[in-house]
Motif scaffolding. Structure first.
Motif, PDB file in Angstrom:
ATOM      1  N   ILE A   1     -42.293  37.055  55.862  1.00 10.98           N
ATOM      2  CA  ILE A   1     -43.562  37.147  55.503  1.00 10.98           C
ATOM      3  C   ILE A   1     -43.278  37.526  53.927  1.00 10.98           C
ATOM      4  CG2 ILE A   1     -45.456  38.971  55.206  1.00 10.98           C
ATOM      5  CD1 ILE A   1     -45.119  39.366  58.138  1.00 10.98           C
ATOM      6  N   VAL A   2     -43.707  36.725  53.174  1.00 13.92           N
ATOM      7  CA  VAL A   2     -43.733  36.964  51.753  1.00 13.92           C
ATOM      8  C   VAL A   2     -44.870  37.614  51.097  1.00 13.92           C
ATOM      9  CG1 VAL A   2     -43.232  35.686  49.504  1.00 13.92           C
ATOM     10  CG2 VAL A   2     -41.815  34.912  51.480  1.00 13.92           C
ATOM     11  N   THR A   3     -44.768  38.559  50.350  1.00  6.61           N
ATOM     12  CA  THR A   3     -45.943  39.364  49.565  1.00  6.61           C
ATOM     13  C   THR A   3     -45.636  39.084  48.297  1.00  6.61           C
ATOM     14  OG1 THR A   3     -45.792  40.886  51.655  1.00  6.61           O
ATOM     15  CG2 THR A   3     -46.836  41.449  49.309  1.00  6.61           C
ATOM     16  N   CYS A   4     -46.896  38.605  47.628  1.00 11.49           N
ATOM     17  CA  CYS A   4     -46.918  38.391  46.078  1.00 11.49           C
ATOM     18  C   CYS A   4     -46.774  39.758  45.393  1.00 11.49           C
ATOM     19  CB  CYS A   4     -48.173  37.538  45.739  1.00 11.49           C
ATOM     20  SG  CYS A   4     -48.086  37.407  43.859  1.00 11.49           S
ATOM     21  N   PRO A   5     -46.025  39.838  44.707  1.00 16.53           N
ATOM     22  CA  PRO A   5     -46.064  41.440  43.803  1.00 16.53           C
ATOM     23  C   PRO A   5     -47.532  41.400  42.884  1.00 16.53           C
ATOM     24  CG  PRO A   5     -44.411  39.903  42.738  1.00 16.53           C
ATOM     25  CD  PRO A   5     -45.040  39.295  43.899  1.00 16.53           C
ATOM     26  N   HIS A   6     -47.933  40.376  42.514  1.00 19.05           N
ATOM     27  CA  HIS A   6     -49.142  40.554  41.841  1.00 19.05           C
ATOM     28  C   HIS A   6     -50.704  40.631  42.168  1.00 19.05           C
ATOM     29  CE1 HIS A   6     -46.512  38.808  38.656  1.00 19.05           C
ATOM     30  NE2 HIS A   6     -46.272  37.891  39.549  1.00 19.05           N
ATOM     31  N   CYS A   7     -50.717  40.049  43.595  1.00 19.29           N
ATOM     32  CA  CYS A   7     -51.898  40.225  44.255  1.00 19.29           C
ATOM     33  C   CYS A   7     -51.780  40.929  45.418  1.00 19.29           C
ATOM     34  CB  CYS A   7     -52.766  38.596  44.504  1.00 19.29           C
ATOM     35  SG  CYS A   7     -52.007  37.648  45.416  1.00 19.29           S
ATOM     36  N   GLN A   8     -50.673  40.873  45.928  1.00 20.09           N
ATOM     37  CA  GLN A   8     -50.414  41.568  47.335  1.00 20.09           C
ATOM     38  C   GLN A   8     -50.983  40.971  48.511  1.00 20.09           C
ATOM     39  OE1 GLN A   8     -48.508  44.339  47.267  1.00 20.09           O
ATOM     40  NE2 GLN A   8     -48.699  44.276  44.997  1.00 20.09           N
TER      41      GLN A   8
ATOM     42  N   SER B   1     -52.654  32.424  46.811  1.00 16.32           N
ATOM     43  CA  SER B   1     -53.937  33.317  46.478  1.00 16.32           C
ATOM     44  C   SER B   1     -53.941  33.218  45.030  1.00 16.32           C
ATOM     45  CB  SER B   1     -53.785  34.858  47.104  1.00 16.32           C
ATOM     46  OG  SER B   1     -54.823  35.283  46.752  1.00 16.32           O
ATOM     47  N   CYS B   2     -53.107  33.669  44.375  1.00 18.20           N
ATOM     48  CA  CYS B   2     -53.564  33.811  42.706  1.00 18.20           C
ATOM     49  C   CYS B   2     -52.747  32.713  41.932  1.00 18.20           C
ATOM     50  CB  CYS B   2     -52.944  35.278  42.484  1.00 18.20           C
ATOM     51  SG  CYS B   2     -51.375  35.439  42.377  1.00 18.20           S
ATOM     52  N   SER B   3     -51.915  31.881  42.519  1.00 17.17           N
ATOM     53  CA  SER B   3     -51.287  30.782  41.844  1.00 17.17           C
ATOM     54  C   SER B   3     -50.008  31.649  41.069  1.00 17.17           C
ATOM     55  CB  SER B   3     -52.111  30.101  41.198  1.00 17.17           C
ATOM     56  OG  SER B   3     -52.961  29.404  41.845  1.00 17.17           O
ATOM     57  N   ALA B   4     -49.695  32.639  41.152  1.00 17.45           N
ATOM     58  CA  ALA B   4     -48.443  33.182  40.283  1.00 17.45           C
ATOM     59  C   ALA B   4     -47.176  32.487  40.781  1.00 17.45           C
ATOM     60  CB  ALA B   4     -48.341  34.563  40.630  1.00 17.45           C
ATOM     61  N   ILE B   5     -46.283  32.192  40.079  1.00 19.95           N
ATOM     62  CA  ILE B   5     -45.193  31.679  40.321  1.00 19.95           C
ATOM     63  C   ILE B   5     -44.007  32.785  40.516  1.00 19.95           C
ATOM     64  CG2 ILE B   5     -43.118  30.161  39.714  1.00 19.95           C
ATOM     65  CD1 ILE B   5     -44.979  28.421  38.277  1.00 19.95           C
ATOM     66  N   LEU B   6     -43.525  32.703  41.777  1.00 15.24           N
ATOM     67  CA  LEU B   6     -42.494  33.784  42.170  1.00 15.24           C
ATOM     68  C   LEU B   6     -41.104  33.278  41.670  1.00 15.24           C
ATOM     69  CD1 LEU B   6     -43.898  35.144  45.440  1.00 15.24           C
ATOM     70  CD2 LEU B   6     -44.659  35.775  42.957  1.00 15.24           C
TER      71      LEU B   6
ATOM     72  N   SER C   1     -36.015  38.490  47.667  1.00 13.85           N
ATOM     73  CA  SER C   1     -36.702  39.145  46.743  1.00 13.85           C
ATOM     74  C   SER C   1     -38.021  39.761  47.187  1.00 13.85           C
ATOM     75  CB  SER C   1     -37.119  38.802  45.384  1.00 13.85           C
ATOM     76  OG  SER C   1     -35.760  38.281  44.721  1.00 13.85           O
ATOM     77  N   PHE C   2     -38.666  39.075  47.809  1.00 16.71           N
ATOM     78  CA  PHE C   2     -40.394  39.310  48.098  1.00 16.71           C
ATOM     79  C   PHE C   2     -40.786  39.195  49.485  1.00 16.71           C
ATOM     80  CE2 PHE C   2     -40.075  37.346  44.018  1.00 16.71           C
ATOM     81  CZ  PHE C   2     -40.602  38.572  43.242  1.00 16.71           C
ATOM     82  N   GLY C   3     -39.544  38.968  50.543  1.00 15.41           N
ATOM     83  CA  GLY C   3     -39.669  38.769  51.894  1.00 15.41           C
ATOM     84  C   GLY C   3     -39.469  39.959  52.777  1.00 15.41           C
ATOM     85  N   ASN C   4     -39.967  39.904  53.884  1.00 15.64           N
ATOM     86  CA  ASN C   4     -39.561  41.311  54.673  1.00 15.64           C
ATOM     87  C   ASN C   4     -38.280  41.115  55.512  1.00 15.64           C
ATOM     88  OD1 ASN C   4     -40.513  39.141  56.516  1.00 15.64           O
ATOM     89  ND2 ASN C   4     -41.444  40.439  57.982  1.00 15.64           N
ATOM     90  N   ARG C   5     -37.483  39.865  55.362  1.00 20.90           N
ATOM     91  CA  ARG C   5     -36.088  39.759  55.599  1.00 20.90           C
ATOM     92  C   ARG C   5     -35.469  38.947  54.598  1.00 20.90           C
ATOM     93  NH1 ARG C   5     -35.583  36.385  61.031  1.00 20.90           N
ATOM     94  NH2 ARG C   5     -33.618  36.224  60.254  1.00 20.90           N
ATOM     95  N   ASP C   6     -34.100  39.008  54.672  1.00 23.22           N
ATOM     96  CA  ASP C   6     -33.361  37.912  53.830  1.00 23.22           C
ATOM     97  C   ASP C   6     -33.321  36.705  54.308  1.00 23.22           C
ATOM     98  OD1 ASP C   6     -32.884  40.303  52.108  1.00 23.22           O
ATOM     99  OD2 ASP C   6     -30.942  40.576  53.200  1.00 23.22           O
ATOM    100  N   CYS C   7     -32.948  35.598  53.616  1.00 25.21           N
ATOM    101  CA  CYS C   7     -32.804  34.404  53.977  1.00 25.21           C
ATOM    102  C   CYS C   7     -31.487  34.158  54.966  1.00 25.21           C
ATOM    103  CB  CYS C   7     -32.695  33.427  52.858  1.00 25.21           C
ATOM    104  SG  CYS C   7     -31.100  33.582  51.931  1.00 25.21           S
ATOM    105  N   LEU C   8     -31.499  33.059  55.484  1.00 23.62           N
ATOM    106  CA  LEU C   8     -30.486  32.906  56.538  1.00 23.62           C
ATOM    107  C   LEU C   8     -28.936  32.693  55.586  1.00 23.62           C
ATOM    108  CD1 LEU C   8     -31.593  29.926  58.499  1.00 23.62           C
ATOM    109  CD2 LEU C   8     -31.391  32.057  59.149  1.00 23.62           C
TER     110      LEU C   8
END
Length: 69
Positions: A11-18, A37-42, A54-61
């Motif tokens: 799950i990736v959560t946008c820091p701008h719009c949550q 949702s907000c078109s922000a580029i992460l 950076s923004f996920g609930n788990r690290d990448c592989l």
């Protein structure tokens, strides 16, 4: 026999719009990601390899494999 690779989801959560979205690790292992949702580029935070780290609930592989080594 054709094997399909199944990537774990995060799950990736946008820091701008949550807004939260479910993405696969393959999608998440990117250097840029546009919030639907907000078109922000992460972009990954300094020291992180991708948006999942950076923004996920788990690290990448690749991060999980580095920790296991």
């Amino acid at each position: 026999m054709n094997k399909t690779i199944q990537y774990p989801q995060a799950i990736v959560t946008c820091p701008h719009c949550q807004n939260s979205e479910i993405v696969s690790s393959e999608e998440g292992a990117q250097h840029f990601y546009r919030c639907r949702s907000c078109s922000a580029i992460l972009k990954p935070k300094s020291g992180d390899c991708c948006i999942l780290c950076s923004f996920g609930n788990r690290d990448c592989l690749s991060s999980e494999q580095n920790l296991a080594a």
